[in-house]
Enzyme design. Structure first.
Site, PDB file in Angstrom:
ATOM      1  NE  ARG A  93     -10.173  11.504  -9.096  1.00 25.53           N
ATOM      2  CZ  ARG A  93     -11.088  12.474  -9.169  1.00 25.53           C
ATOM      3  NH1 ARG A  93     -11.734  12.672 -10.291  1.00 25.53           N
ATOM      4  NH2 ARG A  93     -11.359  13.210  -8.121  1.00 25.53           N
TER       5      ARG A  93
ATOM      6  CE  LYS B 214       5.485  -4.800  -7.411  1.00 28.15           C
ATOM      7  NZ  LYS B 214       6.453  -5.393  -6.462  1.00 28.15           N
TER       8      LYS B 214
ATOM      9  CD  GLU C 252      16.887  -6.446 -10.840  1.00 28.80           C
ATOM     10  OE1 GLU C 252      16.227  -7.479 -10.596  1.00 28.80           O
ATOM     11  OE2 GLU C 252      17.102  -5.569  -9.980  1.00 28.80           O
TER      12      GLU C 252
ATOM     13  CE  LYS D 273       9.020  -6.953 -13.336  1.00 23.14           C
ATOM     14  NZ  LYS D 273       9.624  -5.774 -12.753  1.00 23.14           N
TER      15      LYS D 273
ATOM     16  CD  GLU E 238       5.297  -8.086  -4.663  1.00 23.22           C
ATOM     17  OE1 GLU E 238       5.443  -7.169  -5.510  1.00 23.22           O
ATOM     18  OE2 GLU E 238       6.001  -8.208  -3.682  1.00 23.22           O
TER      19      GLU E 238
ATOM     20  NE  ARG F 266       5.015  -7.457  -9.943  1.00 25.56           N
ATOM     21  CZ  ARG F 266       4.534  -6.429 -10.609  1.00 25.56           C
ATOM     22  NH1 ARG F 266       3.253  -6.386 -10.892  1.00 25.56           N
ATOM     23  NH2 ARG F 266       5.316  -5.456 -11.028  1.00 25.56           N
TER      24      ARG F 266
ATOM     25  CG  ASN G 154      10.107  -8.448  -4.083  1.00 24.89           C
ATOM     26  OD1 ASN G 154      10.370  -7.451  -4.766  1.00 24.89           O
ATOM     27  ND2 ASN G 154       8.889  -8.715  -3.650  1.00 24.89           N
TER      28      ASN G 154
ATOM     29  CG  HIS H 291      15.044  -6.772  -5.424  1.00 28.19           C
ATOM     30  ND1 HIS H 291      15.670  -7.764  -6.144  1.00 28.19           N
ATOM     31  CD2 HIS H 291      14.928  -5.707  -6.267  1.00 28.19           C
ATOM     32  CE1 HIS H 291      15.904  -7.323  -7.367  1.00 28.19           C
ATOM     33  NE2 HIS H 291      15.468  -6.090  -7.478  1.00 28.19           N
TER      34      HIS H 291
ATOM     35  CG  HIS I 140      14.746  -2.384  -2.219  1.00 34.43           C
ATOM     36  ND1 HIS I 140      13.427  -2.744  -2.408  1.00 34.43           N
ATOM     37  CD2 HIS I 140      15.238  -2.132  -3.450  1.00 34.43           C
ATOM     38  CE1 HIS I 140      13.155  -2.717  -3.694  1.00 34.43           C
ATOM     39  NE2 HIS I 140      14.242  -2.360  -4.352  1.00 34.43           N
TER      40      HIS I 140
ATOM     41  CG  HIS J 106      18.463  -1.698  -8.149  1.00 33.92           C
ATOM     42  ND1 HIS J 106      17.715  -1.694  -6.995  1.00 33.92           N
ATOM     43  CD2 HIS J 106      17.917  -2.663  -8.940  1.00 33.92           C
ATOM     44  CE1 HIS J 106      16.763  -2.605  -7.082  1.00 33.92           C
ATOM     45  NE2 HIS J 106      16.861  -3.216  -8.254  1.00 33.92           N
TER      46      HIS J 106
END
Lengths: 339, 339
Positions: free
Chosen positions: A108, A130, A172, A214, A224, A228, A232, A235, A239, A249
């Site tokens: 955990r 993330k 990026e 960032k 997000e 945030r 994207n 993206h 994606h 990518h």
């Protein structure tokens, strides 16, 4: 080595800039640390990893799946990792995403640290907490948001990076400039990837600037809900393309940014689409592409950014000023068909 | 139906006491909810689940594994679950643990709600946000801590519960009394499981009291730095036994509490070991047991509560007053061999 302590949500992350892998022992305790890395990085850093506990997995995005997480967990059990163990991800985005994910769910949650080895991971993937794995064609469908305890930046690790990896990173960096940093956009225009590869201190400064850019976005909006989402940019479509075609990518995001620039033109009167497309091209990245609209939009339907039949699509008002727009999937499809 | 809003960490959880499954539609939106349940519970509640989206898995602790989580995730993808979806766990502890875990990692976290259907789940497993799956013999080795958005208590669901399941629940109720609630210990002494099975309102009150007792402990210490560890009373040895022998959770914990009571006697001068052992027995649960010390201590070595060679062991000063002790594994082994 510069140390910056940065709070995101409840966690304080130590950022080590201008660091060297040989200094890692000053940051993490060898006895209670386990380094997760891939075969390529392990081969390249072997001599510096003597005396460290390591778990080495196969290299490649195709291994960023639950099954790999399962085998890493089995290794942690074998190595008797417990709640005092730090799991350190040494590698590109695949490794830091996996290390972050396994570190979040093993017992955990145990302590994690990242040592990004690719430009993409340094300026983007390793930052913001993330993590996750891909499921079928859906990228990062499973994961958590959880900040690492430390980030360790050794830009000398970039020296052996293949060209495609430099391109991924610059995609990026251009994205950051487009949504948040017009000054950086201007200085990027004056150089290219080859120039940065030669200029060590300029490269280190560029990495630091992007990592902190960032970080600031994430700091203000860890989960997000708002700003945030800007990260994207390029993206959403990117994606979808990445999993349907053999694209890196960076390549997929670059095509995504190109189409998003034109959507911004059509919807917001954005005037610098040509300049953005030119910069993307200048850094060796693709712009326009022929793709199967139906197939790609089928994947978009499952995109995490989708809420019911609307997409949160990131557009530009001007260079340095990204905005979130909620658009019906059908409208995005229509507009993209016209480009 | 009584509604109580309780904040744990950053999350507010709605507790619905005295609820009935037919009222669920007032709490969750049918269209945007998916109920995860097992074959047994589905069969028992079929008529009340008409019109709800369901994912039905096989019943049993042996399915509380990553592989099941993987298939649930596949079903969520097929059902086009997105960030607006609520995943509702309807079942015992296995189901609420799985629903909580999948809900925490699917799309990096979607809304979750639990409807516990066993006494154990109502008074313990569904509360506190700990979720996860077992890995090999290690219980809950993988998971997260994340609070659900709602908890829905319908004690009429307990009517069809088999005896072993009542025992499991009472083992945790006795544990709560032992570490935190001497008054409840006294009233438990006056009755037995059969009495509570017949008295509907006394049962509902007992469930509510235990749910709120556990909630309070978790509220003060969500991440188990201090007092929450007390809830592990009987569980350190219990977990090790549970995976080595064919014991239910309640049976294993009861044996664990028995040995912990005697450790408390030896180390802290605890005087009510006999009274505790008598109460455990009164509720149909086992106390002393013949087990393979070497095998069980081998599992203990991997227990999450272990830090290096020490165990955080929960002992009792008196009934209603549990304390955390750090003990060397070797000392625990020695003392247990003498009992």
């Amino acid at each position: 080595m510069e140390i910056k302590k940065i709070r995101i949500g409840q966690t304080i992350t130590d950022y080590y800039f201008g660091a060297s892998l040989s200094q890692l022992k000053n940051v993490a305790d060898k006895k209670h640390s386990i380094i997760l890395t891939d075969e390529h990085v392990f081969e390249a850093c072997k001599s510096k990893l003597k005396g460290w506990n390591t778990i080495v997995i196969k290299a490649g995005e195709e291994y960023k799946i639950q099954q790999t997480a399962d085998t890493v967990i089995d290794s942690l059990i074998e190595m008797e990792a417990d709640r005092k163990t730090t799991l350190i991800g040494l590698g590109g985005g695949v490794i830091t995403d996996l290390a972050g994910y396994v570190g979040a769910i093993y017992m955990r949650g145990i302590r994690t640290g990242f040592i990004p080895t690719s430009l993409l991971a340094m300026v983007d993937a390793s930052i913001g907490g993330k993590n996750g794995v891909d499921v079928e064609v859906y990228k990062n469908l499973v994961g958590t948001i959880r900040q690492p305890s430390f980030l360790f930046f050794d830009t000398s690790l970039l020296q052996t990076l293949p060209t495609a990896e430099w391109q991924n990173g610059f995609a990026e960096i251009i994205k950051h400039a487009a949504i948040k940093d017009a000054a950086m956009f201007r200085s990027l225009k004056e150089h290219d990837a080859a120039w940065y590869q030669k200029k060590k201190s300029e490269l280190a400064a560029l990495v630091r600037r992007n990592a902190l850019l960032k970080t600031k976005v994430v700091q203000l909006d860890e989960t997000e809900q708002g700003d945030r989402k800007l990260l994207n940019f390029g993206h959403t479509l990117g994606h979808a393309l990445e999993n349907q075609y053999e694209l890196s990518h960076g390549q997929a995001v670059s095509i995504g940014m190109t189409y998003a620039a034109h959507l911004s033109e059509a919807l917001l009167g954005f005037k610098q689409a040509t300049a953005l497309v030119k910069l993307i091209d200048q850094y060796g990245l693709p712009t326009y592409a022929d793709f199967d609209r139906t197939k790609v939009f089928d994947v978009l339907k499952h995109d995490k950014k989708r809420e019911r039949s609307n997409l949160h699509y990131i557009l530009l008002q001007k260079i340095g000023k990204g905005v979130v727009h909620t658009l019906p999937l059908t409208q995005v499809k229509q507009l993209i068909e016209q480009i």
